[in-house]
Design an enzyme around this catalytic site. Structure first.
Site, PDB file in Angstrom:
ATOM      1  N   PRO A  18      39.008 144.625  68.174  1.00  0.00           N
ATOM      2  CA  PRO A  18      40.380 144.891  68.611  1.00  0.00           C
ATOM      3  C   PRO A  18      41.209 143.621  68.488  1.00  0.00           C
ATOM      4  O   PRO A  18      41.027 142.684  69.271  1.00  0.00           O
ATOM      5  CB  PRO A  18      40.199 145.310  70.078  1.00  0.00           C
ATOM      6  CG  PRO A  18      38.937 144.625  70.501  1.00  0.00           C
ATOM      7  CD  PRO A  18      38.069 144.491  69.295  1.00  0.00           C
ATOM      8  N   MET A  19      42.091 143.578  67.502  1.00  0.00           N
ATOM      9  CA  MET A  19      42.897 142.378  67.268  1.00  0.00           C
ATOM     10  C   MET A  19      44.373 142.692  67.484  1.00  0.00           C
ATOM     11  O   MET A  19      44.918 143.609  66.864  1.00  0.00           O
ATOM     12  CB  MET A  19      42.668 141.861  65.842  1.00  0.00           C
ATOM     13  CG  MET A  19      41.257 141.356  65.596  1.00  0.00           C
ATOM     14  SD  MET A  19      40.996 140.832  63.885  1.00  0.00           S
ATOM     15  CE  MET A  19      40.801 142.432  63.070  1.00  0.00           C
ATOM     16  N   GLN A  72      41.025 149.960  74.125  1.00  0.00           N
ATOM     17  CA  GLN A  72      40.754 148.758  74.919  1.00  0.00           C
ATOM     18  C   GLN A  72      41.933 148.432  75.835  1.00  0.00           C
ATOM     19  O   GLN A  72      43.081 148.427  75.394  1.00  0.00           O
ATOM     20  CB  GLN A  72      40.467 147.556  74.028  1.00  0.00           C
ATOM     21  CG  GLN A  72      39.949 146.360  74.843  1.00  0.00           C
ATOM     22  CD  GLN A  72      39.819 145.085  74.039  1.00  0.00           C
ATOM     23  OE1 GLN A  72      40.812 144.457  73.723  1.00  0.00           O
ATOM     24  NE2 GLN A  72      38.581 144.702  73.728  1.00  0.00           N
ATOM     25  N   CYS A 102      39.951 137.932  75.835  1.00  0.00           N
ATOM     26  CA  CYS A 102      41.140 137.339  75.224  1.00  0.00           C
ATOM     27  C   CYS A 102      41.383 135.934  75.778  1.00  0.00           C
ATOM     28  O   CYS A 102      41.522 135.749  76.983  1.00  0.00           O
ATOM     29  CB  CYS A 102      42.368 138.210  75.465  1.00  0.00           C
ATOM     30  SG  CYS A 102      43.884 137.512  74.758  1.00  0.00           S
ATOM     31  N   LYS A 141      34.049 143.891  76.147  1.00  0.00           N
ATOM     32  CA  LYS A 141      34.001 142.747  75.209  1.00  0.00           C
ATOM     33  C   LYS A 141      34.350 141.499  75.996  1.00  0.00           C
ATOM     34  O   LYS A 141      35.344 141.460  76.722  1.00  0.00           O
ATOM     35  CB  LYS A 141      34.990 142.931  74.065  1.00  0.00           C
ATOM     36  CG  LYS A 141      34.929 141.781  73.035  1.00  0.00           C
ATOM     37  CD  LYS A 141      35.711 142.109  71.774  1.00  0.00           C
ATOM     38  CE  LYS A 141      35.437 141.042  70.699  1.00  0.00           C
ATOM     39  NZ  LYS A 141      36.387 139.926  70.757  1.00  0.00           N
ATOM     40  N   ASN A 204      29.639 138.938  68.010  1.00  0.00           N
ATOM     41  CA  ASN A 204      30.941 138.750  67.390  1.00  0.00           C
ATOM     42  C   ASN A 204      31.201 137.257  67.218  1.00  0.00           C
ATOM     43  O   ASN A 204      30.903 136.472  68.111  1.00  0.00           O
ATOM     44  CB  ASN A 204      32.025 139.398  68.269  1.00  0.00           C
ATOM     45  CG  ASN A 204      33.436 139.153  67.772  1.00  0.00           C
ATOM     46  OD1 ASN A 204      34.298 138.749  68.540  1.00  0.00           O
ATOM     47  ND2 ASN A 204      33.700 139.404  66.504  1.00  0.00           N
ATOM     48  N   ASP A 206      32.438 134.654  63.584  1.00  0.00           N
ATOM     49  CA  ASP A 206      32.110 133.933  62.348  1.00  0.00           C
ATOM     50  C   ASP A 206      31.414 134.762  61.269  1.00  0.00           C
ATOM     51  O   ASP A 206      31.015 134.194  60.243  1.00  0.00           O
ATOM     52  CB  ASP A 206      31.240 132.694  62.633  1.00  0.00           C
ATOM     53  CG  ASP A 206      31.934 131.660  63.497  1.00  0.00           C
ATOM     54  OD1 ASP A 206      33.168 131.753  63.647  1.00  0.00           O
ATOM     55  OD2 ASP A 206      31.240 130.768  64.031  1.00  0.00           O
ATOM     56  N   GLY A 228      36.001 140.770  62.960  1.00  0.00           N
ATOM     57  CA  GLY A 228      37.429 140.670  63.230  1.00  0.00           C
ATOM     58  C   GLY A 228      38.191 140.085  62.071  1.00  0.00           C
ATOM     59  O   GLY A 228      38.549 140.766  61.118  1.00  0.00           O
ATOM     60  N   ARG A 229      38.396 138.765  62.106  1.00  0.00           N
ATOM     61  CA  ARG A 229      39.273 138.115  61.135  1.00  0.00           C
ATOM     62  C   ARG A 229      38.846 138.321  59.682  1.00  0.00           C
ATOM     63  O   ARG A 229      39.692 138.387  58.792  1.00  0.00           O
ATOM     64  CB  ARG A 229      39.373 136.619  61.462  1.00  0.00           C
ATOM     65  CG  ARG A 229      40.195 136.328  62.714  1.00  0.00           C
ATOM     66  CD  ARG A 229      40.117 134.854  63.117  1.00  0.00           C
ATOM     67  NE  ARG A 229      38.800 134.485  63.623  1.00  0.00           N
ATOM     68  CZ  ARG A 229      38.427 133.254  63.888  1.00  0.00           C
ATOM     69  NH1 ARG A 229      39.261 132.250  63.666  1.00  0.00           N
ATOM     70  NH2 ARG A 229      37.229 132.983  64.372  1.00  0.00           N
TER      71      ARG A 229
END
Length: 330
Positions: A18-19, A72, A102, A141, A204, A206, A228-229
């Site tokens: 979730p970004m 989320q 976050c 998370k 989560n 890298d 994610g990224r």
């Protein structure tokens, strides 16, 4: 088979993180088509949901083709989080997820997100109240801790499991690290391999290649990976990881034509969902990643970012395969 409650999500599921300002329905659509097994909405403010704020309510939009999906929520007030969870459940996701990770100052320094890692009893109490408030499986998370001196992630995992969460995703950094340095997966493995932990544990941080995904799966024993990224502008990473894990071989990289097709689909859905003005504006952050590695692409990137016309953007995208047909993409 990994299960969250009664929900089966594959032998080794790949989750889309979730970004904020990224994991919206248009982005989730292209990730789902390219192999994501479970996705989450952007994080949603509990106070915003309770007050019926337009931005928060909009984030509840989910579509059948995205399933299974988790909504989320984040916040620092237990009662507000309980109410927000009930509101989120009405949108009928498969999962309710709590953001305890976050690191952004405006969230964490108010005691929400990773800020709650400084008050683990409150984290446990809040989680228990949310689990009681909904019928859907609740997942969490979080991060390793606030800083190196407050890493109590095994204790956190046991406490949250005790009050009823059905899965836990751990980002292998502290809040103080933000997104700097390397994620410490040894701490994630400590949770996964602890004899008292029986819920799925997802790692989560890298993961940006099929090789690393396979290495971490085998080295740390986790139940799945959240990405994610590395998926921003490159949703193909999910299927690339799956193919490499199954065969030991690499899928061919997406061609320029394939990149353009997915970028166009993303743009079209963005405009359809948000309207032309907002849809075009919010798509701009993705072009650099979709066309990363193309030599001398800057003039086209500038045109894509500056254009405010849906039809013009589609025309610019259509030009790219022909103009850069010999481009070697990194």
């Amino acid at each position: 088979m990994v299960k969250i409650g009664n929900l089966e999500i594959g032998e080794f599921p790949l989750l889309l993180a979730p970004m904020e300002d990224v994991s919206d329905p248009p982005f989730r659509a292209v990730c789902k088509e390219n192999g994501a097994d479970l996705m989450y909405t952007e994080f949603i403010s509990s106070e915003g949901l309770i007050r019926d704020a337009a931005k928060s309510v909009e984030k509840l939009d989910i579509y059948d083709y995205e399933r299974p999906i988790g909504i989320q929520i984040f916040g620092d007030k237990i009662d507000s989080m309980r109410q927000a969870a009930a509101i989120a459940e009405e949108a009928n996701p498969e999962i309710i997820d709590i953001n305890y990770g976050c690191p952004v100052k405006k969230v964490a320094c108010k005691g929400a997100g990773a800020g709650i890692l400084l008050d683990i009893p409150k984290m446990q109490e809040m989680t228990a109240e949310i689990v009681k408030a909904v019928n859907k499986p609740v997942t969490v998370k979080t991060r390793l801790g606030w800083d190196d001196s407050t890493i109590r992630i095994v204790e956190v995992a046991k406490r949250l499991q005790d009050v009823g969460i059905q899965a836990l995703t751990i980002h292998g950094r502290t809040r103080k690290q933000m997104y700097k340095g390397e994620a410490d997966w040894t701490k994630i493995a400590e949770v996964k391999n602890h004899p008292d932990i029986h819920i799925p544990i997802f790692g989560n941080g890298d993961i940006d290649s099929p090789e690393k995904a396979l290495e971490y799966k085998e080295k740390y024993g986790i139940d799945g990976i959240m990405i994610g990224r590395a998926a921003i502008g490159y949703p193909w990473i999910f299927n690339e990881i799956k193919h490499f894990m199954a065969t030991g071989e690499h899928l061919d990289k997406p061609t320029l034509t394939e990149r353009v097709a997915v970028a166009k689909k993303h743009l079209e859905f963005s405009v359809e969902w948000k309207g032309e003005l907002k849809g075009i504006f919010e798509m701009r952050r993705h072009y650099t990643n979709y066309f990363k590695g193309i030599p001398d692409f800057k003039p086209y990137r500038t045109r894509l970012v500056e254009s405010a016309s849906f039809e013009e953007l589609k025309s610019i995208l259509d030009e790219i395969p022909e103009v850069f047909q010999e481009a070697i993409i990194a």
